[in-house]
Design an enzyme around this catalytic site. Structure first.
Site, mmCIF file in Angstrom:
data_model
loop_
_atom_site.group_PDB
_atom_site.id
_atom_site.type_symbol
_atom_site.label_atom_id
_atom_site.label_comp_id
_atom_site.label_asym_id
_atom_site.label_seq_id
_atom_site.Cartn_x
_atom_site.Cartn_y
_atom_site.Cartn_z
ATOM 1 N N ARG A 136 21.426 19.812 -35.347
ATOM 2 C CA ARG A 136 22.820 19.529 -35.687
ATOM 3 C C ARG A 136 23.043 18.026 -35.610
ATOM 4 O O ARG A 136 22.503 17.339 -34.746
ATOM 5 C CB ARG A 136 23.783 20.250 -34.733
ATOM 6 C CG ARG A 136 23.881 21.754 -34.966
ATOM 7 C CD ARG A 136 24.529 22.051 -36.308
ATOM 8 N NE ARG A 136 24.714 23.477 -36.560
ATOM 9 C CZ ARG A 136 23.857 24.237 -37.235
ATOM 10 N NH1 ARG A 136 22.737 23.709 -37.692
ATOM 11 N NH2 ARG A 136 24.116 25.511 -37.457
ATOM 12 N N HIS A 151 20.305 19.346 -45.418
ATOM 13 C CA HIS A 151 20.540 20.555 -44.615
ATOM 14 C C HIS A 151 19.814 21.752 -45.227
ATOM 15 O O HIS A 151 20.399 22.823 -45.458
ATOM 16 C CB HIS A 151 22.030 20.846 -44.485
ATOM 17 C CG HIS A 151 22.351 21.601 -43.224
ATOM 18 N ND1 HIS A 151 23.474 21.363 -42.478
ATOM 19 C CD2 HIS A 151 21.689 22.595 -42.572
ATOM 20 C CE1 HIS A 151 23.501 22.173 -41.428
ATOM 21 N NE2 HIS A 151 22.417 22.940 -41.467
#
Length: 311
Positions: A226, A274
């Site tokens: 993250r 991502h």
């Protein structure tokens, strides 16, 4: 007949409707599956992803479970209107994808592939970099949950020196485990660090200047976890000083990453959008349906989120 609401982005419905229907048929469960939020009181189970149509769970008075579609739950875990069990996605396809991304980039940097590609000039003998064997390369995996443990095991199988850090002690064969306040001890001398710990208030900016200073000079940082795990200013400073030799980053505080973000133009940074481990509808659907089957059978749900811990 239970009702299942698919509460994610519209485009996801087209991807998941058929796999979810097939998974329900596989377990012999008859249910109403739709993406219509107009009659919330009739919903028994919700399949949720951030950015979808539901932010307030209060009208869903019959709700038994919210199944998060992604591994990370930071987009929902703090929602005060959610008063029913929340489960996170633990999926074999997601795990396999994460292992492949992490191992691929570890090997890329371990073998010096970028350096080879940048110096192909027709001189057979120009390339003077001989990488160490994996057994002489120190890798630290920060986060030893399902994903971190799988990545660690794969790197051990390749003979890397693997250390791991987790909030609580872990026992993974071949991995030197650190926990509690021992993050810096786990990072000392690491030549590659992989961030796979959940993003919670306790892990906000966990890779800061102090942590980066523990690494071997010229170390590689991989962040498929993250964006909030990284102190961006500290990482950029470490890249500029040479303390960090390269950062391959898949997650960021703001996504999509703005075009003017310094990571895009930094010569020692690789940006991936991502994609380290996308949830695959075919395998994720089976995880979702198994929890719904358990709910209907009165069995414990799998992968329940600890709301206080944040994951």
């Amino acid at each position: 007949m239970p009702r299942i609401l698919f509460a994610a982005q519209d485009a996801r419905w087209d991807q998941y409707q058929a796999p979810l229907t097939a998974a329900l048929e596989e377990v012999g469960l008859t249910a109403r599956l739709d993406c219509d939020t107009s009659d919330p009181a009739t919903v028994d189970y919700m399949i949720y992803a951030p950015g979808g149509p539901v932010q307030d769970f209060t009208p869903f008075t019959g709700l038994k479970l919210v199944q998060n579609l992604w591994a990370g739950v930071e987009g929902i875990v703090g929602n005060d209107t959610l008063r029913v069990p929340l489960t996170r996605m633990v999926d074999t396809g997601l795990t396999e994808g994460m292992v492949e991304w992490c191992v691929g980039h570890v090997l890329r940097h371990h073998l010096g592939i970028d350096r080879m590609l940048a110096t192909q000039n027709g001189d057979w003998r120009h390339f003077d970099f001989i990488p160490p064997l994996a057994r002489d390369r120190k890798v630290t995996v920060v986060g030893l949950g399902a994903l971190g443990a799988a990545v660690s095991e794969a790197l051990v199988a390749l003979n890397f020196q693997v250390r791991g850090y987790a909030r609580r002690p872990k026992d993974i064969p071949g991995v030197e485990s650190f926990s509690g306040d021992a993050l810096h001890a786990a990072l000392v001398g690491a030549e590659v660090v992989i961030l796979l710990v959940p993003h919670t208030p306790a892990t906000e900016g966990i890779l800061d200047a102090g942590a980066l200073a523990c690494l071997a000079e010229g170390a590689v940082v991989l962040n498929p976890g993250r964006g909030g795990l990284v102190d961006d200013a500290a990482l950029l400073a470490a890249l500029d000083s040479g303390q960090v030799g390269h950062a391959t980053l898949d997650t960021f505080r703001t996504e999509p990453l703005p075009p003017d973000d310094p990571y895009w133009s930094h010569p020692k940074v690789t940006v991936t959008p991502h994609i380290a481990s996308e949830t695959r509808p075919e395998t994720a659907a089976r995880v979702v349906v198994e929890n719904i089957r358990r709910g209907e059978a009165g069995e414990p749900f799998l992968h329940l989120v600890d709301r206080q811990a944040g994951y």
